[in-house]
Design an enzyme around this catalytic site. Structure first.
Site, PDB file in Angstrom:
ATOM      1  N   GLY A   1       8.845   2.290   7.781  1.00 20.26           N
ATOM      2  CA  GLY A   1       8.640   0.980   7.181  1.00 20.26           C
ATOM      3  C   GLY A   1       7.664   1.057   6.027  1.00 20.26           C
ATOM      4  O   GLY A   1       7.523   2.085   5.379  1.00 20.26           O
TER       5      GLY A   1
ATOM      6  N   VAL B   1       3.682  -0.574   4.405  1.00 14.17           N
ATOM      7  CA  VAL B   1       2.388  -1.138   4.743  1.00 14.17           C
ATOM      8  C   VAL B   1       1.932  -2.044   3.606  1.00 14.17           C
ATOM      9  O   VAL B   1       1.928  -1.636   2.443  1.00 14.17           O
ATOM     10  CB  VAL B   1       1.342  -0.039   4.995  1.00 14.17           C
ATOM     11  CG1 VAL B   1      -0.018  -0.661   5.304  1.00 14.17           C
ATOM     12  CG2 VAL B   1       1.779   0.852   6.154  1.00 14.17           C
TER      13      VAL B   1
ATOM     14  N   ASP C   1       1.080  13.414  15.888  1.00 14.96           N
ATOM     15  CA  ASP C   1       1.202  13.722  14.461  1.00 14.96           C
ATOM     16  C   ASP C   1      -0.170  13.720  13.807  1.00 14.96           C
ATOM     17  O   ASP C   1      -0.360  13.146  12.734  1.00 14.96           O
ATOM     18  CB  ASP C   1       2.127  12.719  13.772  1.00 14.96           C
ATOM     19  CG  ASP C   1       2.643  13.238  12.419  1.00 14.96           C
ATOM     20  OD1 ASP C   1       2.591  14.470  12.212  1.00 14.96           O
ATOM     21  OD2 ASP C   1       3.072  12.426  11.602  1.00 14.96           O
TER      22      ASP C   1
ATOM     23  N   LEU D   1       0.813  -1.212   0.000  1.00 16.36           N
ATOM     24  CA  LEU D   1       0.000   0.000   0.000  1.00 16.36           C
ATOM     25  C   LEU D   1       0.848   1.264   0.000  1.00 16.36           C
ATOM     26  O   LEU D   1       0.436   2.298  -0.515  1.00 16.36           O
ATOM     27  CB  LEU D   1      -0.919   0.011   1.225  1.00 16.36           C
ATOM     28  CG  LEU D   1      -2.014  -1.061   1.259  1.00 16.36           C
ATOM     29  CD1 LEU D   1      -2.689  -1.074   2.622  1.00 16.36           C
ATOM     30  CD2 LEU D   1      -3.031  -0.812   0.164  1.00 16.36           C
ATOM     31  N   GLY D   2       2.018   1.207   0.625  1.00 14.51           N
ATOM     32  CA  GLY D   2       2.851   2.396   0.691  1.00 14.51           C
ATOM     33  C   GLY D   2       4.048   2.153   1.573  1.00 14.51           C
ATOM     34  O   GLY D   2       4.191   1.104   2.202  1.00 14.51           O
TER      35      GLY D   2
ATOM     36  N   LYS E   1       1.822  -3.210   8.899  1.00 13.64           N
ATOM     37  CA  LYS E   1       3.030  -2.392   8.839  1.00 13.64           C
ATOM     38  C   LYS E   1       4.225  -3.256   9.202  1.00 13.64           C
ATOM     39  O   LYS E   1       4.272  -3.855  10.272  1.00 13.64           O
ATOM     40  CB  LYS E   1       2.948  -1.199   9.784  1.00 13.64           C
ATOM     41  CG  LYS E   1       4.281  -0.448   9.904  1.00 13.64           C
ATOM     42  CD  LYS E   1       4.180   0.835  10.696  1.00 13.64           C
ATOM     43  CE  LYS E   1       3.631   1.940   9.822  1.00 13.64           C
ATOM     44  NZ  LYS E   1       3.649   3.252  10.516  1.00 13.64           N
TER      45      LYS E   1
ATOM     46  N   GLY F   1       9.196   6.528   6.319  1.00 10.70           N
ATOM     47  CA  GLY F   1      10.375   6.544   7.155  1.00 10.70           C
ATOM     48  C   GLY F   1      10.488   5.383   8.116  1.00 10.70           C
ATOM     49  O   GLY F   1      11.580   4.944   8.446  1.00 10.70           O
TER      50      GLY F   1
END
Length: 675
Positions: free
Chosen positions: A29, A31, A139, A23-24, A45, A27
């Site tokens: 790791g 997913v 965040d 999926l992406g 993840k 920084g």
């Protein structure tokens, strides 16, 4: 976020979950999309390999997993499984289709008052769930808020805290977890955070949802942080009720902000709705769900029986898989903190290379060489350097403490040096004085230590920012070549002192240059070389003003800058995979750029004592030597088996020390030159 088919080396099984696609990544790791034994979709993840051997990170990750699994509710993507002890630690969360808020606004426009109030209520409820579990998000931003068919989900809670311990290499020069435009003032100052910090971020997210920009936007990160700390938020265009909520959330004083519970009370009841968002947003959700439906196989996954949990097995792709792309809306239930989006401003390590056996010394050409000696550490290390008399090697441990090693005895020397207690214990950089009696550290300001006794003998204050006189963290420290001056780097300035008396003698405000730059004195200490994005600017120390023309040539951000021992040659390394040399007096490039491959970055540099040889440590685990005059390689590269986190020459120029994770190796330079 785009879907990527799995490579041959990618896991097809993580614990009990079958993987379908990536999926992406970011920084911390990447997913992957997968499914469980019950057919439920999950976002898994996988922690990046740079953290795998860091016991401190695993301990923090373990604690955060326990806390995160207590966060369960309608407004967060539940963590359902994890294995911090696996060879590659992982965490699985419920997969939720839906665009991130920033994508929805970019594609469909800003939210109206009704939708914005619904968003505010959902965010407040999500923060209640997170805070009741004992976590602070730290965040909260538009990319960490998913708009779903039944409301919203806040993602990535608790995970940033595991990285903040900085046994990880999220950053080398300092740690500011979060995203500048959505930080609270206390977060920007590097202070300990409470739940009120998340409420401030909520207010910033709310402004973005209604205007398409944050309340403190500016054209550079230092200016954004300055606005967060000192300026009133820009609230033009907000509906009146939304404006009232934003004003309350964005109070500079944490005590003046409402709690999430109080915020819900101010919002009042939100009318139920089968389709809570504008129709265009629901169209994005439906399109993304359609992509997932087409991705999944029609029947049960093919292949051997699913192995027990806590194992990872490579096997053939599941039947029915076809390569597709998600819409840019993105929808992983677990977010990733990226360098561009929200972790730090500083040079950060890449470690996407495959693991190789550590310490063989086998070069890219196949020749095998062996180090003359090896030192091991109990924690990962960073930023290696010799003392002036070559008796000690120092490096910064993954726990933020300085480790010293006796070079002759090849063993640790004394207890680690810690910069303080709690959040102020971390040390980001070190520098020896001219004779080696004093070690300067950057962390909670600049502190001075007696090398023999390891006792603190001084403390110097670095302003938080050029426009804010309050004390702040120091991100780098360095002495001038003649030993007369000492510099400490703040967020957008370098404070300069007399190295003997510790009296302030000046300051260079570098403004828009690379945030938290290195202290890089040139020549006789009259100049400072400061990377500014892809260029280097030279500043006059006495006046604090730029001197001469910028050094131009790199096409990507500069990672490292270093001046030769005689002060005449500047070496720079950048994300464009090149190393460049410059003649400081004339500002002209020396020779042609040095390249080490199109995807490999040199992240650490060291000059030999005579200035004739330059060493570089790379992200893919190789150490190089180059002739400064010809820019040609000296011998073949040394393959160290893991990302190089430090290189250093001894004072006689006979030995090169290399650092990779927990291992320091010593190499005979004459033997290396022979290849």
């Amino acid at each position: 976020m785009s879907l990527r088919s799995l490579d041959a080396s990618d896991p097809r099984q993580v614990g009990p979950y079958r993987m379908f696609a990536e999926l992406g990544r970011g920084g911390m790791g990447r997913v992957l999309l997968g499914s469980g034994l019950d057919g439920r979709l999950v976002a898994v993840k996988l922690v990046d390999e740079q953290y795998v051997d860091d016991d401190g990170f695993r301990a923090r990750f373990r604690r955060e997993v326990r806390a995160s699994r207590q966060v369960a509710g309608a407004y967060t993507a539940a963590v359902i499984d994890a294995d911090p002890e696996a060879p590659t630690p992982w965490l699985a969360s419920v997969y939720v289709p839906g665009p991130a808020l920033h994508t929805a606004v970019a594609r469909t426009g800003v939210l109206d008052a009704e939708a914005a109030l619904r968003l505010a209520a959902g965010l407040a409820a999500a923060l209640m769930e997170v805070h009741h579990a004992g976590l602070v998000h730290r965040d909260l931003k538009p990319s960490n808020v998913l708009l779903t068919h039944d409301g919203l989900r806040v993602i990535d809670f608790g995970i940033a805290r595991a990285a903040e311990g900085n046994g990880t290499r999220v950053t080398r020069t300092g740690v500011l977890i979060g995203t500048a435009g959505y930080m609270s003032p206390e977060q920007a100052r590097g202070e300990s955070l409470g739940s009120a910090s998340d409420v401030f971020s909520l207010g910033s997210v709310l402004v973005y949802a209604c205007t398409g920009h944050g309340p403190f936007e500016a054209d550079s990160t230092p200016r954004i942080l300055h606005n967060v700390l000192t300026a009133e938020p820009e609230l033009g265009g907000l509906p009146e009720r939304v404006r009232e909520l934003a004003v309350a959330c964005l109070a500079k004083d944490p005590a003046g902000r409402p709690t999430p519970e109080q915020l819900l009370g101010r919002i009042g009841g939100v009318a139920p709705a089968a389709r809570p968002w504008p129709s265009a947003v629901h169209a994005l959700i439906a399109a993304q769900q359609g992509e997932v439906d087409r991705l999944l196989p029609d029947g049960p996954p093919a292949g051997p029986p699913i192995p027990p949990a806590h194992t990872t097995v490579d096997q053939a792709p599941p039947a029915g898989f076809s390569r597709r792309r998600f819409l840019a809306a993105g929808g992983a239930a677990l977010g990733i903190a990226t360098a561009a989006g929200g972790v730090v401003w500083a040079s950060s390590g890449g470690s996407g290379s495959k693991k190789r056996k550590t310490g063989t010394g086998k070069s890219a050409t196949g020749a095998t060489r062996r180090p003359v000696a090896t030192l091991s550490s109990d924690v990962p290390l960073d930023d290696l350097r010799y003392s002036p008399d070559d008796s000690l090697l120092v490096a910064i441990g993954g726990d933020g403490a300085v480790r010293m090693f006796d070079v002759a005895a090849r063993q640790p020397s004394g207890d680690p040096i810690k910069g303080g207690t709690g959040d102020k214990a971390k040390i980001f950089a070190v520098a020896f004085d001219e004779v080696g009696d004093t070690l300067a550290t950057a962390g909670d300001g600049v502190k001075l230590w007696d090398v023999k006794t390891r006792r603190q003998v001084g403390a110097l204050t670095v302003p938080l920012m050029a426009s804010v006189d309050a004390p702040g963290p120091a991100h780098d420290v360095g002495y001038s070549p003649d030993g007369r001056l000492l510099g400490g780097a703040g967020m957008d300035l370098i404070q300069i002192w007399d190295a003997r008396t510790h009296a302030s003698v000046g300051r260079v405000d570098y403004g828009d240059a690379n945030l938290m730059s290195k202290v890089c004195f040139t020549g006789d200490g009259k100049l400072l070389a400061i990377p500014d994005q892809t260029a280097v600017k030279i500043y006059d120390v006495a006046s604090g003003r730029q001197s001469g023309q910028s050094l131009l040539g790199h096409t990507a951000h500069i990672i490292a800058a270093l001046v030769s021992p005689d002060g005449r040659t500047l070496a720079t390394a950048a994300y464009d995979s090149t190393v460049r040399l410059w003649d400081v007096p004339t500002g002209r490039a020396v020779g042609r750029p040095i390249t080490v491959g199109s995807t490999t970055m040199v992240e650490f540099l060291a000059f030999s004592p005579d200035g004739h040889t330059l060493a570089g440590g790379t992200s893919n685990g190789d150490a190089y030597l180059w002739n400064v005059t010809t820019q040609r390689p000296v011998g073949r590269p040394i393959a160290l088996g893991g990302e190089v986190t430090g290189v250093a020459f001894d004072g006689e120029g006979r030995t090169l020390a290399t650092l990779s994770k927990r291992t320091i190796q010593f190499w005979d330079l004459a033997a290396l030159a022979r290849g």
